[in-house]
Design a protein around this motif. Structure first.
Motif, PDB file in Angstrom:
ATOM      1  N   THR A  65       0.843  -1.198   0.000  1.00  0.00           N
ATOM      2  CA  THR A  65       0.000   0.000   0.000  1.00  0.00           C
ATOM      3  C   THR A  65       0.879   1.249   0.000  1.00  0.00           C
ATOM      4  O   THR A  65       0.681   2.178  -0.795  1.00  0.00           O
ATOM      5  N   ALA A  66       1.904   1.247   0.875  1.00  0.00           N
ATOM      6  CA  ALA A  66       2.811   2.395   0.956  1.00  0.00           C
ATOM      7  C   ALA A  66       3.599   2.558  -0.339  1.00  0.00           C
ATOM      8  O   ALA A  66       3.758   3.674  -0.851  1.00  0.00           O
ATOM      9  N   LEU A  67       4.065   1.428  -0.869  1.00  0.00           N
ATOM     10  CA  LEU A  67       4.873   1.507  -2.098  1.00  0.00           C
ATOM     11  C   LEU A  67       4.031   1.972  -3.284  1.00  0.00           C
ATOM     12  O   LEU A  67       4.548   2.628  -4.193  1.00  0.00           O
ATOM     13  N   ALA A  68       2.747   1.660  -3.259  1.00  0.00           N
ATOM     14  CA  ALA A  68       1.865   2.147  -4.329  1.00  0.00           C
ATOM     15  C   ALA A  68       1.765   3.672  -4.253  1.00  0.00           C
ATOM     16  O   ALA A  68       1.788   4.358  -5.273  1.00  0.00           O
ATOM     17  N   VAL A  69       1.683   4.202  -3.025  1.00  0.00           N
ATOM     18  CA  VAL A  69       1.622   5.660  -2.861  1.00  0.00           C
ATOM     19  C   VAL A  69       2.916   6.290  -3.382  1.00  0.00           C
ATOM     20  O   VAL A  69       2.899   7.295  -4.090  1.00  0.00           O
ATOM     21  N   MET A  70       4.049   5.664  -3.063  1.00  0.00           N
ATOM     22  CA  MET A  70       5.353   6.177  -3.510  1.00  0.00           C
ATOM     23  C   MET A  70       5.604   5.881  -4.986  1.00  0.00           C
ATOM     24  O   MET A  70       6.558   6.372  -5.567  1.00  0.00           O
ATOM     25  N   GLN A  71       4.775   5.030  -5.567  1.00  0.00           N
ATOM     26  CA  GLN A  71       5.000   4.498  -6.906  1.00  0.00           C
ATOM     27  C   GLN A  71       6.357   3.838  -7.012  1.00  0.00           C
ATOM     28  O   GLN A  71       7.147   4.108  -7.919  1.00  0.00           O
ATOM     29  N   LEU A  72       6.604   2.978  -6.035  1.00  0.00           N
ATOM     30  CA  LEU A  72       7.833   2.194  -6.013  1.00  0.00           C
ATOM     31  C   LEU A  72       7.473   0.712  -5.875  1.00  0.00           C
ATOM     32  O   LEU A  72       8.163  -0.048  -5.209  1.00  0.00           O
ATOM     33  N   GLY A  76       6.392  -6.625 -11.325  1.00  0.00           N
ATOM     34  CA  GLY A  76       5.310  -7.610 -11.329  1.00  0.00           C
ATOM     35  C   GLY A  76       4.069  -7.130 -10.612  1.00  0.00           C
ATOM     36  O   GLY A  76       2.989  -7.679 -10.805  1.00  0.00           O
ATOM     37  N   ALA A  77       4.207  -6.120  -9.753  1.00  0.00           N
ATOM     38  CA  ALA A  77       3.039  -5.594  -9.033  1.00  0.00           C
ATOM     39  C   ALA A  77       2.552  -4.322  -9.717  1.00  0.00           C
ATOM     40  O   ALA A  77       3.357  -3.500 -10.148  1.00  0.00           O
ATOM     41  N   ARG A  78       1.225  -4.206  -9.835  1.00  0.00           N
ATOM     42  CA  ARG A  78       0.665  -3.005 -10.458  1.00  0.00           C
ATOM     43  C   ARG A  78      -0.528  -2.523  -9.643  1.00  0.00           C
ATOM     44  O   ARG A  78      -1.300  -3.329  -9.118  1.00  0.00           O
ATOM     45  N   ALA A  79      -0.667  -1.189  -9.584  1.00  0.00           N
ATOM     46  CA  ALA A  79      -1.896  -0.628  -9.028  1.00  0.00           C
ATOM     47  C   ALA A  79      -2.920  -0.696 -10.156  1.00  0.00           C
ATOM     48  O   ALA A  79      -2.852   0.051 -11.118  1.00  0.00           O
ATOM     49  N   THR A  80      -3.850  -1.659 -10.052  1.00  0.00           N
ATOM     50  CA  THR A  80      -4.747  -1.910 -11.179  1.00  0.00           C
ATOM     51  C   THR A  80      -6.014  -1.077 -11.118  1.00  0.00           C
ATOM     52  O   THR A  80      -6.720  -0.943 -12.106  1.00  0.00           O
ATOM     53  N   SER A  81      -6.310  -0.543  -9.953  1.00  0.00           N
ATOM     54  CA  SER A  81      -7.542   0.219  -9.831  1.00  0.00           C
ATOM     55  C   SER A  81      -7.434   1.140  -8.631  1.00  0.00           C
ATOM     56  O   SER A  81      -6.686   0.854  -7.695  1.00  0.00           O
ATOM     57  N   LEU A  92      -1.380   8.524  -9.421  1.00  0.00           N
ATOM     58  CA  LEU A  92      -1.329   7.425 -10.396  1.00  0.00           C
ATOM     59  C   LEU A  92      -1.346   7.954 -11.826  1.00  0.00           C
ATOM     60  O   LEU A  92      -0.963   7.254 -12.756  1.00  0.00           O
ATOM     61  N   ALA A  93      -1.781   9.205 -11.998  1.00  0.00           N
ATOM     62  CA  ALA A  93      -1.835   9.775 -13.347  1.00  0.00           C
ATOM     63  C   ALA A  93      -0.566  10.559 -13.684  1.00  0.00           C
ATOM     64  O   ALA A  93      -0.400  11.019 -14.815  1.00  0.00           O
TER      65      ALA A  93
END
Ligand code: ADP
Ligand code: MG
Length: 338
Positions: A65-72, A76-81, A92-93
């Motif tokens: 969750t934290a890495l998604a915020v940092m975009q790190l 293999g892992a993607r924020a899909t939605s 994310l944009a």
């Protein structure tokens, strides 16, 4: 409470929080047959100057969750939605370059193991100085003064001398302080601390918690504090999110979660808090294991380990319960929460 929050007042938060995560999904694997959701529909918000906890057992999706915020996110892992709004901007944009500029300047992160983030060949003061210079056009003297101020703020004694030390010459606790100084060097609005005390002994843990609290009070930096230890979270956090198998299962003010938890997972986690008096025997853990990614039961993911489970818990998705009267924001995802 920080000046920022104090000025606005606790009952009238600003309309748009500093960080707002809405319906975030993080998924491994691209093809349908090997898709595994590691973060499932997570909503989370952090107001300016707030300290927010994110707790749950290992593997529950806190770091992702934290890495998604940092975009790190790892390969293999993607924020899909979902949407991640930070300071009015949809992260994310953002293009990669724009995100790189925000990272460090507006949002910074510290990790469990500071050695991986510190350069072994450059004195720590120099690393902090370089970091300041990449984001801020500051003169040499002013830069050096800022480094010493930062080291002082994170509780490093004799900052003038210590600035010349290398990472390997410092203890684990001191390294964590240096990494924090590095992270806050450019006065980010949000500091994400991912299990920053997990590798440290209890006394040093307490010191690091004090340091984080000081940073929040003196600089007004919001902190998202990630830990598997609810007790630590309670020391400095205003509100806390409890995560299980990729989802938020309960959230609310720290006192509420401690005194009146509504989710059996939170209750069972509270019983796992390590005590200083170990005379009672080994620390208790929640029996059983969290479900493996991609193999969630049809009902509540916690049902197989839940001490309060009823037959419907295994079959039907639990509803979201929200504290009806006050605006406390207490919620829990459980059939029995009401
Ligand atoms: N790089 C990776 N490759 C494959 N699976 C991963 C990777 N990173 C994390 N996972 C899986 O995603 C889930 C959530 O991980 P994570 O966010 O690191 O949990 P936490 O921080 O709560 O311990 C775990 O089941 C973990 O095994
Ligand atoms: Mg983690």
């Amino acid at each position: 409470m920080s000046d920022v929050v104090a000025a606005v007042g606790p009952i009238a938060p600003r309309p748009e929080p500093l960080l707002r995560v809405d319906g975030l999904w993080v998924t491994f694997g691209a093809r349908p047959e090997n898709k595994r959701d590691a973060v499932r529909n997570v909503d989370l918000r952090v107001e300016s100057g707030e300290v927010i906890g994110l707790v749950g057992e290992s593997g529950s999706g806190k770091s992702l969750t934290a890495l998604a915020v940092m975009q790190l996110l790892p390969p293999g892992a993607r924020a899909t939605s979902g949407r991640i709004m930070f300071d009015g901007i949809d992260l994310l944009a953002l293009k990669r370059r724009a995100m790189n500029e925000r990272r460090g300047r507006d949002i910074a992160m510290i990790f469990q193991d500071p050695l991986t983030a510190l350069n072994p060949t450059i004195p720590i003061g120099r690393q902090i100085y370089d970091c300041i210079r990449t984001h801020d056009d500051i003169g040499r003297q002013a830069g050096i003064a800022r480094v010493e101020e930062l080291l002082e703020l994170v509780g490093i004694p004799h900052p003038h001398e210590r600035a010349r030390a290398y990472a390997h010459e410092l203890s684990g606790g001191m390294r964590q302080r240096v990494m924090t100084a590095l992270a806050i060097a450019c006065r980010p609005k949000l500091l994400i601390a991912d299990e920053p005390t997990t590798a440290l002994d209890v006394t040093v843990q307490a010191q690091i918690m004090k340091m984080l609290d000081r940073i929040r009070r003196e600089l007004g930096i919001a902190v998202l504090f990630i830990s598997h230890n609810l007790d630590l979270v309670s020391e400095i956090c205003d509100r806390t999110y409890v995560m299980y198998a990729g989802s938020i299962v309960e959230s609310g003010a720290v006192e509420t979660l401690f005194d009146a938890p509504r989710h059996p997972y939170t209750r069972q986690l509270l019983r796992c808090i390590p005590r200083l008096d170990w005379t009672v025997g080994p620390m208790s853990t929640i029996p059983g294991l969290p479900p493996r990614l991609g193999t969630l039961p049809p009902g509540c993911p916690f049902a197989p380990r839940c001490e309060a489970a009823e037959p419907r818990c295994s079959d039907e998705k639990p509803p979201i319960w929200r504290e009806p009267a006050s605006g406390s924001g207490h919620m829990a995802v459980c059939w029995r929460a009401a």
